[in-house]
Design a protein around this motif. Structure first.
Motif, PDB file in Angstrom:
ATOM      1  N   SER A  71       0.976  -1.193  -0.004  1.00 21.66           N
ATOM      2  CA  SER A  71      -0.047   0.212   0.019  1.00 21.66           C
ATOM      3  C   SER A  71       1.007   1.393  -0.183  1.00 21.66           C
ATOM      4  N   GLY A  72       2.210   1.029  -0.126  1.00 22.65           N
ATOM      5  CA  GLY A  72       2.962   2.261  -0.183  1.00 22.65           C
ATOM      6  C   GLY A  72       3.875   2.724   1.145  1.00 22.65           C
ATOM      7  N   HIS A  73       4.451   3.738   1.114  1.00 19.36           N
ATOM      8  CA  HIS A  73       5.103   4.124   2.397  1.00 19.36           C
ATOM      9  C   HIS A  73       5.053   5.862   2.346  1.00 19.36           C
ATOM     10  N   GLU A  74       5.462   6.378   3.504  1.00 16.83           N
ATOM     11  CA  GLU A  74       5.376   7.679   3.872  1.00 16.83           C
ATOM     12  C   GLU A  74       6.269   8.501   3.014  1.00 16.83           C
ATOM     13  N   ASN A  75       6.140   9.859   2.949  1.00 18.47           N
ATOM     14  CA  ASN A  75       7.124  10.511   2.107  1.00 18.47           C
ATOM     15  C   ASN A  75       8.248  10.441   2.714  1.00 18.47           C
ATOM     16  N   ASP A  76       8.626  10.419   3.964  1.00 17.03           N
ATOM     17  CA  ASP A  76      10.039  10.250   4.526  1.00 17.03           C
ATOM     18  C   ASP A  76      10.832   8.968   4.754  1.00 17.03           C
ATOM     19  N   GLU A  77      10.292   8.053   3.730  1.00 15.81           N
ATOM     20  CA  GLU A  77      10.497   6.823   3.808  1.00 15.81           C
ATOM     21  C   GLU A  77      10.840   6.415   2.573  1.00 15.81           C
ATOM     22  N   PHE A  78      11.702   5.036   2.352  1.00 12.15           N
ATOM     23  CA  PHE A  78      11.742   4.624   1.169  1.00 12.15           C
ATOM     24  C   PHE A  78      11.814   2.778   1.554  1.00 12.15           C
ATOM     25  N   SER A  79      11.593   2.124   0.664  1.00 11.73           N
ATOM     26  CA  SER A  79      11.008   0.724   1.070  1.00 11.73           C
ATOM     27  C   SER A  79      11.916  -0.241   0.305  1.00 11.73           C
ATOM     28  N   GLU A  80      11.978  -1.236   1.088  1.00 10.92           N
ATOM     29  CA  GLU A  80      12.972  -2.347   0.387  1.00 10.92           C
ATOM     30  C   GLU A  80      12.577  -3.847   0.548  1.00 10.92           C
ATOM     31  N   CYS A  81      12.826  -4.514  -0.514  1.00  9.75           N
ATOM     32  CA  CYS A  81      12.320  -6.203  -0.505  1.00  9.75           C
ATOM     33  C   CYS A  81      13.353  -7.055  -1.360  1.00  9.75           C
ATOM     34  N   GLN A  82      13.281  -8.317  -0.964  1.00  8.42           N
ATOM     35  CA  GLN A  82      14.153  -9.168  -1.938  1.00  8.42           C
ATOM     36  C   GLN A  82      13.388  -9.242  -3.361  1.00  8.42           C
ATOM     37  N   ILE A  83      14.345  -9.504  -4.310  1.00 11.19           N
ATOM     38  CA  ILE A  83      13.858  -9.623  -5.764  1.00 11.19           C
ATOM     39  C   ILE A  83      12.953 -10.658  -5.773  1.00 11.19           C
ATOM     40  N   GLU A  84      12.943 -11.650  -5.145  1.00 13.70           N
ATOM     41  CA  GLU A  84      11.841 -12.776  -5.269  1.00 13.70           C
ATOM     42  C   GLU A  84      10.559 -12.212  -4.859  1.00 13.70           C
ATOM     43  N   TYR A  85      10.297 -11.320  -4.214  1.00 16.54           N
ATOM     44  CA  TYR A  85       8.873 -10.841  -3.991  1.00 16.54           C
ATOM     45  C   TYR A  85       8.331 -10.033  -5.092  1.00 16.54           C
ATOM     46  N   LEU A  86       9.281  -9.421  -6.015  1.00 16.48           N
ATOM     47  CA  LEU A  86       8.601  -8.894  -7.355  1.00 16.48           C
ATOM     48  C   LEU A  86       8.082 -10.082  -8.210  1.00 16.48           C
ATOM     49  N   GLY A  87       8.243 -11.375  -8.389  1.00 19.81           N
ATOM     50  CA  GLY A  87       7.724 -12.124  -9.185  1.00 19.81           C
ATOM     51  C   GLY A  87       8.599 -12.153 -10.391  1.00 19.81           C
ATOM     52  N   ASN A  88       8.488 -11.270 -11.225  1.00 17.70           N
ATOM     53  CA  ASN A  88       9.131 -11.019 -12.790  1.00 17.70           C
ATOM     54  C   ASN A  88      10.371 -10.254 -12.705  1.00 17.70           C
ATOM     55  N   TYR A  89      11.098 -10.147 -11.713  1.00 15.84           N
ATOM     56  CA  TYR A  89      12.233  -9.336 -11.793  1.00 15.84           C
ATOM     57  C   TYR A  89      13.372  -9.743 -12.637  1.00 15.84           C
ATOM     58  N   SER A  90      13.558 -11.260 -12.679  1.00 11.70           N
ATOM     59  CA  SER A  90      14.466 -11.699 -13.563  1.00 11.70           C
ATOM     60  C   SER A  90      13.793 -11.373 -15.040  1.00 11.70           C
ATOM     61  N   GLU A  91      12.699 -11.474 -15.422  1.00 10.03           N
ATOM     62  CA  GLU A  91      12.352 -11.212 -16.637  1.00 10.03           C
ATOM     63  C   GLU A  91      12.629  -9.846 -17.188  1.00 10.03           C
ATOM     64  N   VAL A  92      12.289  -8.903 -16.261  1.00 11.55           N
ATOM     65  CA  VAL A  92      12.573  -7.455 -16.670  1.00 11.55           C
ATOM     66  C   VAL A  92      14.236  -7.199 -16.825  1.00 11.55           C
ATOM     67  N   ILE A  93      15.093  -7.671 -15.830  1.00  9.41           N
ATOM     68  CA  ILE A  93      16.384  -7.602 -16.139  1.00  9.41           C
ATOM     69  C   ILE A  93      17.052  -8.033 -17.296  1.00  9.41           C
ATOM     70  N   ASN A  94      16.460  -9.354 -17.614  1.00  8.69           N
ATOM     71  CA  ASN A  94      17.010 -10.157 -18.969  1.00  8.69           C
ATOM     72  C   ASN A  94      16.631  -9.675 -19.999  1.00  8.69           C
ATOM     73  N   LEU A  95      15.760  -8.507 -20.106  1.00  7.16           N
ATOM     74  CA  LEU A  95      15.653  -7.626 -21.245  1.00  7.16           C
ATOM     75  C   LEU A  95      17.071  -7.081 -21.886  1.00  7.16           C
ATOM     76  N   PHE A  96      17.875  -6.780 -21.090  1.00  4.12           N
ATOM     77  CA  PHE A  96      19.234  -6.451 -21.480  1.00  4.12           C
ATOM     78  C   PHE A  96      20.103  -7.432 -22.517  1.00  4.12           C
ATOM     79  N   ASP A  97      19.560  -8.928 -22.217  1.00  6.55           N
ATOM     80  CA  ASP A  97      20.115  -9.768 -22.796  1.00  6.55           C
ATOM     81  C   ASP A  97      19.934 -10.143 -24.368  1.00  6.55           C
ATOM     82  N   GLU A  98      18.425  -9.943 -24.443  1.00  5.46           N
ATOM     83  CA  GLU A  98      17.613  -9.890 -25.786  1.00  5.46           C
ATOM     84  C   GLU A  98      16.788  -8.689 -26.180  1.00  5.46           C
TER      85      GLU A  98
END
Length: 307
Positions: A71-98
């Motif tokens: 649901s977001g974070h406050e204006n004076d914050e930034f958020s962090e997570c593991q790449i596994e949480y994003l589901g398709n992180y590898s798909e996005v990064i692999n766009l560099f390869d092809e």
């Protein structure tokens, strides 16, 4: 991942000398199209400097790091997570390869990914990724425009310009991602699909407690509402919340009466009787234990951040 660590990396390679590449990405639904342009050394140098200044500005603002929240974070914050949480992180990064072979018009670019190689030449390859949604800026106070000339993007003025400034929506390094802009995170990655998967898992746990009549309709209506999906994702991330909802359900009628909620029960008050979508907010907030009464002043309240 700490912002000071990112700043140090950008300072180390403020003269990138070919280490920085950029990917233009168009996103339609859950599908991506990419194009990897050649970028001049002057552009690489200016981009790294802009990002270094931007990260320093965030450090100066003393932003607090918090766990990623659907649901977001406050204006004076930034958020962090593991790449596994994003589901398709590898798909996005692999766009560099092809990357695609067809150039993407600047106005059709959904977001840009900047990839900075941060390993010493003799060491295994390691990258820092910076993500920037394309806001199609008309005016830039700190930044520049770049245009393709002789197959290379350079700092120029003219037609088909791409705006580059120092704003960063997300940064990834190794197995972690930090977000400065929550909405952009959803638009870059397929987070809505990931949220829906998480919501479905949470709803299965709710169903096992048999506390909601007409559950099939309740589930279908939940999965059609983006805000409810976010709330269920947050609930699912802490399974104990659902366990408490089941274990202390006998207190639910008192909460409903105290806060005048749009929730009805069966005759013996052992189940919620779900009727329509107007009840979704109150039911899911009840499930999340968002309603409270203070000990000191006996005040009623609602934990309404991220609801």
């Amino acid at each position: 991942m700490e912002l000071t660590e990112i700043r140090t990396l950008l300072e180390t390679y403020v003269e990138p000398e070919g280490r920085l590449s950029v990917l233009f990405v168009t996103k339609n639904g859950t599908k991506y199209t990419s194009f990897k342009p050649t970028v001049s050394n002057d552009v690489q140098k200016e981009v790294v400097k802009l990002f270094k200044d931007s990260v320093q500005s965030k450090i100066n603002s003393d932003l607090a790091k918090v766990p990623f929240n659907p649901s977001g974070h406050e204006n004076d914050e930034f958020s962090e997570c593991q790449i596994e949480y994003l589901g398709n992180y590898s798909e996005v990064i692999n766009l560099f390869d092809e990357p695609g072979t067809e150039e993407i018009e600047p106005d059709d670019v959904s977001f840009l990914i900047f990839r900075l190689r941060i390993n010493k030449d003799q060491d295994p390859t390691k990258y820092l990724y910076l993500f920037r949604k394309n806001h199609k800026l008309k005016n830039i106070r700190k930044g520049f425009w770049m245009r393709k000339v002789n197959d290379t993007f350079n700092i120029l003025e003219g037609s088909k310009l791409m705006a580059i400034d120092g704003w960063i929506d997300a940064i990834s390094l190794e197995d972690e991602v930090i977000f400065f802009n929550h909405i952009s995170a959803e638009r870059i990655f397929n987070l809505r699909e990931k949220y829906k998967e998480n919501a479905e898992v949470g709803l299965e746990e709710v169903q096992r407690g048999n506390k909601i009549q007409n559950f099939d309709q309740f589930r279908d209506d939940c999965l059609e509402d983006a805000r409810i999906i976010r709330r269920l994702t947050k609930i699912q991330s802490n399974p104990q919340i659902i366990e408490l909802f089941h274990a202390h359900f006998s207190n639910a009628p008192e909460v409903v009466e105290l806060f005048d909620l749009n929730i009805d029960f069966n005759t013996d008050k052992t189940q919620i009787v779900y009727a329509d979508k107007d009840q979704l907010t109150h039911i899911t907030m009840l499930m999340r234990d968002a309603y409270y009464r203070t000990v000191l002043a006996n005040r009623k309240g609602v934990d309404d951040f991220n609801v």
